[in-house]
Design a protein around this motif. Structure first.
Motif, PDB file in Angstrom:
ATOM      1  N   ARG A  65       0.808  -1.221   0.000  1.00 25.15           N
ATOM      2  CA  ARG A  65       0.000   0.000   0.000  1.00 25.15           C
ATOM      3  C   ARG A  65       0.844   1.275   0.000  1.00 25.15           C
ATOM      4  N   TRP A  66       2.170   1.165   0.167  1.00 31.62           N
ATOM      5  CA  TRP A  66       3.023   2.343   0.084  1.00 31.62           C
ATOM      6  C   TRP A  66       2.958   2.941  -1.312  1.00 31.62           C
ATOM      7  N   GLU A  67       2.647   2.103  -2.304  1.00 28.86           N
ATOM      8  CA  GLU A  67       2.529   2.603  -3.674  1.00 28.86           C
ATOM      9  C   GLU A  67       1.367   3.581  -3.811  1.00 28.86           C
ATOM     10  N   HIS A  68       0.403   3.503  -2.918  1.00 21.36           N
ATOM     11  CA  HIS A  68      -0.770   4.386  -2.936  1.00 21.36           C
ATOM     12  C   HIS A  68      -0.695   5.421  -1.823  1.00 21.36           C
ATOM     13  N   PHE A  69       0.462   5.474  -1.155  1.00 17.91           N
ATOM     14  CA  PHE A  69       0.696   6.414  -0.059  1.00 17.91           C
ATOM     15  C   PHE A  69      -0.377   6.307   1.026  1.00 17.91           C
ATOM     16  N   ASP A  70      -0.772   5.082   1.338  1.00 16.50           N
ATOM     17  CA  ASP A  70      -1.719   4.874   2.433  1.00 16.50           C
ATOM     18  C   ASP A  70      -1.061   5.329   3.729  1.00 16.50           C
ATOM     19  N   ASP A  71      -1.769   6.129   4.460  1.00 16.25           N
ATOM     20  CA  ASP A  71      -1.216   6.645   5.700  1.00 16.25           C
ATOM     21  C   ASP A  71      -2.152   6.351   6.861  1.00 16.25           C
ATOM     22  N   LEU A  72      -1.651   6.616   8.025  1.00 11.33           N
ATOM     23  CA  LEU A  72      -2.406   6.431   9.256  1.00 11.33           C
ATOM     24  C   LEU A  72      -2.253   7.708  10.068  1.00 11.33           C
ATOM     25  N   HIS A  73      -3.370   8.372  10.357  1.00  6.86           N
ATOM     26  CA  HIS A  73      -3.338   9.605  11.144  1.00  6.86           C
ATOM     27  C   HIS A  73      -3.398   9.268  12.626  1.00  6.86           C
ATOM     28  N   VAL A  74      -2.634   9.990  13.408  1.00  9.99           N
ATOM     29  CA  VAL A  74      -2.535   9.707  14.839  1.00  9.99           C
ATOM     30  C   VAL A  74      -3.896   9.834  15.535  1.00  9.99           C
ATOM     31  N   ASP A  75      -4.746  10.719  15.067  1.00  8.58           N
ATOM     32  CA  ASP A  75      -6.039  10.921  15.725  1.00  8.58           C
ATOM     33  C   ASP A  75      -7.023   9.778  15.485  1.00  8.58           C
ATOM     34  N   GLU A  76      -6.701   8.868  14.552  1.00 13.72           N
ATOM     35  CA  GLU A  76      -7.556   7.709  14.276  1.00 13.72           C
ATOM     36  C   GLU A  76      -7.313   6.567  15.262  1.00 13.72           C
ATOM     37  N   LEU A  77      -6.253   6.660  16.031  1.00 13.30           N
ATOM     38  CA  LEU A  77      -5.838   5.549  16.884  1.00 13.30           C
ATOM     39  C   LEU A  77      -6.527   5.505  18.237  1.00 13.30           C
ATOM     40  N   ASP A  78      -6.804   6.660  18.791  1.00 14.44           N
ATOM     41  CA  ASP A  78      -7.370   6.709  20.133  1.00 14.44           C
ATOM     42  C   ASP A  78      -8.029   8.074  20.316  1.00 14.44           C
ATOM     43  N   SER A  79      -9.117   8.109  21.038  1.00 12.51           N
ATOM     44  CA  SER A  79      -9.837   9.374  21.232  1.00 12.51           C
ATOM     45  C   SER A  79      -8.979  10.416  21.948  1.00 12.51           C
ATOM     46  N   PRO A 118      -3.832  16.345  11.374  1.00 16.75           N
ATOM     47  CA  PRO A 118      -3.138  15.468  12.329  1.00 16.75           C
ATOM     48  C   PRO A 118      -1.904  14.823  11.696  1.00 16.75           C
ATOM     49  N   PRO A 119      -0.871  14.577  12.487  1.00 18.68           N
ATOM     50  CA  PRO A 119       0.322  13.895  11.980  1.00 18.68           C
ATOM     51  C   PRO A 119      -0.048  12.545  11.367  1.00 18.68           C
ATOM     52  N   SER A 120       0.712  12.167  10.344  1.00 16.00           N
ATOM     53  CA  SER A 120       0.424  10.902   9.675  1.00 16.00           C
ATOM     54  C   SER A 120       1.684  10.085   9.476  1.00 16.00           C
ATOM     55  N   PHE A 121       1.478   8.766   9.497  1.00 19.48           N
ATOM     56  CA  PHE A 121       2.554   7.796   9.363  1.00 19.48           C
ATOM     57  C   PHE A 121       2.450   7.124   7.999  1.00 19.48           C
ATOM     58  N   TYR A 122       3.611   6.895   7.385  1.00 22.92           N
ATOM     59  CA  TYR A 122       3.707   6.180   6.113  1.00 22.92           C
ATOM     60  C   TYR A 122       4.724   5.073   6.289  1.00 22.92           C
ATOM     61  N   LEU A 123       4.450   3.939   5.707  1.00 25.13           N
ATOM     62  CA  LEU A 123       5.360   2.791   5.761  1.00 25.13           C
ATOM     63  C   LEU A 123       5.920   2.565   4.364  1.00 25.13           C
ATOM     64  N   PHE A 124       7.242   2.447   4.268  1.00 30.29           N
ATOM     65  CA  PHE A 124       7.913   2.221   2.985  1.00 30.29           C
ATOM     66  C   PHE A 124       8.942   1.107   3.141  1.00 30.29           C
ATOM     67  N   PRO A 125       9.176   0.365   2.048  1.00 27.77           N
ATOM     68  CA  PRO A 125      10.284  -0.596   2.081  1.00 27.77           C
ATOM     69  C   PRO A 125      11.604   0.170   2.036  1.00 27.77           C
ATOM     70  N   GLN A 126      12.662  -0.477   2.518  1.00 28.57           N
ATOM     71  CA  GLN A 126      13.989   0.130   2.430  1.00 28.57           C
ATOM     72  C   GLN A 126      14.765  -0.539   1.317  1.00 28.57           C
ATOM     73  N   PRO A 127      15.495   0.172   0.523  1.00 21.43           N
ATOM     74  CA  PRO A 127      15.485   1.629   0.424  1.00 21.43           C
ATOM     75  C   PRO A 127      14.251   2.094  -0.353  1.00 21.43           C
ATOM     76  N   SER A 128      13.863   3.331  -0.130  1.00 20.14           N
ATOM     77  CA  SER A 128      12.698   3.902  -0.800  1.00 20.14           C
ATOM     78  C   SER A 128      13.103   5.186  -1.512  1.00 20.14           C
ATOM     79  N   ASP A 129      12.892   5.216  -2.810  1.00 24.74           N
ATOM     80  CA  ASP A 129      13.180   6.431  -3.570  1.00 24.74           C
ATOM     81  C   ASP A 129      12.325   7.595  -3.075  1.00 24.74           C
TER      82      ASP A 129
END
Length: 153
Positions: free
Chosen positions: A16-30, A91-102
């Motif tokens: 899903r890194w190819e689609h830049f799927d992210d996770l926002h910190v505010d989605e994790l806990d109230s 809100p801050p967001s997290f992205y997961l990428f394989p290493q190395p990532s262009d």
């Protein structure tokens, strides 16, 4: 945090890194919905995510949006700003990428490393800003790779 493991598994399984799927910190806990908690929560979640990934194969990029301004922050001491006061509305967001990532490499090459903040967080921290529609859109980029790991590589 089971939601974090599910997100990591889903991103890796579906590349899903190819689609830049992210996770926002505010989605994790109230408790993370309040902007005043975003910095602390983001660093804490980043530490948890680091434990869930094979760090030799993957890395997390945390993007923290700061408030837009009409004046560039370039050349200002970003390291010393009270960051909780400088946060934007996204809100801050997290992205997961394989290493190395262009994507990660190009992103951080276009940014400026913040040595004081990097040392404080023990991670590579960068500042970038984009200019659009008469406003500067600044953000912090934090890599899951710790400074110790970077220096030993």
């Amino acid at each position: 945090m089971p939601a974090l493991q599910e997100w990591v598994d889903e991103v890796i399984r579906g590349q899903r890194w190819e689609h830049f799927d992210d996770l926002h910190v505010d989605e994790l806990d109230s408790q993370f919905r309040r902007p005043g908690r975003w910095m602390e929560a983001s660093v804490m979640v980043l530490e948890v995510l680091e434990q869930l990934i094979a760090r030799q194969n993957y890395q997390i990029l945390l993007i923290i949006h700061l408030a837009t301004t009409s004046v560039s922050a370039a050349g200002q001491p970003i390291d010393r700003l009270p960051l909780e006061d400088a946060l934007g509305h996204t809100p801050p967001s997290f992205y997961l990428f394989p290493q190395p990532s262009d994507v990660v490499t190009q992103t951080v090459q276009a940014a400026v490393q913040l040595p004081d903040l990097s040392q404080q967080l023990q991670r590579a921290v960068y500042f970038q800003e984009q200019y659009e529609d008469g406003e500067y859109d600044p953000s912090l980029l934090i890599l899951s790779t710790t400074l110790k790991a970077e220096h030993s590589a």
